[in-house]
Design an enzyme around this catalytic site. Structure first.
Site, PDB file in Angstrom:
ATOM      1  N   VAL A  58      56.100  16.954  40.417  1.00 39.22           N
ATOM      2  CA  VAL A  58      55.413  16.216  39.342  1.00 39.22           C
ATOM      3  C   VAL A  58      56.334  15.813  38.192  1.00 39.22           C
ATOM      4  O   VAL A  58      55.902  15.100  37.286  1.00 39.22           O
ATOM      5  CB  VAL A  58      54.188  16.988  38.787  1.00 39.22           C
ATOM      6  N   ASN A 100      53.842  13.067  32.724  1.00 45.18           N
ATOM      7  CA  ASN A 100      53.438  12.216  33.859  1.00 45.18           C
ATOM      8  C   ASN A 100      51.951  12.375  34.165  1.00 45.18           C
ATOM      9  O   ASN A 100      51.237  11.398  34.400  1.00 45.18           O
ATOM     10  CB  ASN A 100      54.229  12.585  35.124  1.00 45.18           C
ATOM     11  N   GLY A 103      49.680  10.808  31.652  1.00 43.40           N
ATOM     12  CA  GLY A 103      49.634   9.358  31.877  1.00 43.40           C
ATOM     13  C   GLY A 103      48.668   9.024  33.005  1.00 43.40           C
ATOM     14  O   GLY A 103      47.877   8.076  32.912  1.00 43.40           O
ATOM     15  N   TYR A 146      60.341  28.942  29.428  1.00 44.68           N
ATOM     16  CA  TYR A 146      58.920  28.913  29.797  1.00 44.68           C
ATOM     17  C   TYR A 146      58.056  28.783  28.542  1.00 44.68           C
ATOM     18  O   TYR A 146      57.203  27.902  28.431  1.00 44.68           O
ATOM     19  CB  TYR A 146      58.586  30.201  30.540  1.00 44.68           C
TER      20      TYR A 146
END
Ligand code: UDP
Length: 328
Positions: A58, A100, A103, A146
């Site tokens: 991703v 991403n 979006g 993280y």
């Protein structure tokens, strides 16, 4: 039929979410790049006509054809040993991956949920942790990749919510356990289970006085599902507030597994939080949710799962030198 995209689908929580959404009558698209996920966790879904799997990373542009009603972004390495091994991917999946998918959610007009974490509180100075606490995080420590990715993820999600009016949810997940946890991810439960099954001593880091609060996966999934279906858009803690020291926990595991292992002490990893317990007042009040499975029952089910692993799988662990490496 609702169409739901779940990233990190081959992981521990992702695979349980796929099961749950299919049970709720959704068409589920599972996505995973399989860096830390394992197809074994979703093998049983491949014959299901309401499930399909995309092998995709991703952090690259994400394309899904057709409408989407929900997007749950659960892809991320999620254990301290993984952050050390794949720090850049950890940062990218939380930052670029989230961008991403936001979006995509905007394009599809889908409701978007991110898996945030108790790690955003760092080594907390407020106890138990309420959602209003801003945290105590070391940005450049071993967990920083993280923690900061997850903090950025919350921030960009709220920005899309406020600026673009995107429908968003943020769940802050506390330590969760159950079947399908990865044996060699270095987390305390698989570590202790593997050690018990291999006949090794249990490695407690530090003096074992640090605390955690462990939530059984079925409870966690129920809380996540209810939050997604609610209209609450600020971050919410979902976890089990029953707190225990790691030393007591090791003793419980020795009793549960009926082994005669001893406890050995190793150095405490850098920035290891000393205490952790979720304040779940919001989840109780807004979702009517609280955990139902006690540790004895949940740990029994988890041990049953680890017992099904083959001897070869049990040997494939690389967490043993973890506390040594983590000191740097
Ligand atoms: N821990 C331990 N022995 C192990 C693995 C972990 O004592 O073999 C400790 C670790 O130092 C931490 C706690 O158990 O204090 C929980 O660790 P885990 O990695 O499961 O999760 P997190 O620190 O992210 O809560």
């Amino acid at each position: 039929m609702k169409r739901t995209l779940i990233t990190g689908a081959a992981g521990f929580l992702g695979s349980h979410l796929c099961d749950r959404f299919i049970k709720e009558g959704h068409y589920v698209i599972g996505m995973d790049n399989l860096i830390t996920g394992d197809l074994k966790n979703i093998e049983h879904l491949f014959k299901n006509e309401n499930f399909e799997f995309y092998h995709h990373d991703v952090t690259k542009f994400v394309h899904v054809s057709g409408p989407l009603d929900y997007i749950l972004h659960f892809a991320s390495p999620a254990s301290p040993i993984d952050y050390l091994k794949i720090p850049i991917q950890t940062l990218k999946v939380g930052a670029l991956g989230t961008h991403n998918l936001l979006g995509l959610a905007k394009d599809k007009n889908a409701r978007f949920m991110i898996a945030s974490t108790s790690e955003i509180y760092g080594d907390p100075l407020v106890h138990p942790q309420t959602e209003e606490y801003y945290g105590n995080v070391n940005a450049i420590g071993p967990r920083g990749v993280y923690d900061e990715a997850k903090r950025f993820q919350e921030s960009i999600t709220m920005a899309y919510h406020r600026f673009h009016g995107l429908d968003t949810r943020i769940v802050r997940i506390f330590n969760t356990y159950g079947p399908r946890m990865r044996l060699n991810d270095g987390r305390v439960i698989p570590a202790f289970m593997g050690q018990a099954l291999r006949g090794e001593d249990l490695t407690v880091f530090g003096d074992g006085s640090q605390t955690r609060s462990f939530c059984f996966v079925d409870d966690e999934i129920e809380g996540i599902f209810r939050l997604l279906m609610s209209d609450y858009t600020l971050p919410m803690n979902i976890g089990n507030p029953h707190e225990i020291t790691i030393k007591e926990f090791a003793e419980e595991i020795i009793k549960l597994t009926g082994t005669d292992q001893k406890i050995v002490y190793k150095p405490l990893p850098k920035d290891d939080p000393m205490q952790r317990q979720p304040d779940i007042s919001k989840a109780k009040e807004i979702l009517g949710w609280e955990p139902k499975v006690g540790r004895a029952e949940g740990m029994k089910k988890t041990f049953e799962y680890f017992k099904t692993l083959s001897k070869e799988e049990l040997e494939k662990t690389d967490h043993r030198d973890f506390s040594e490496r983590n000191k740097k």
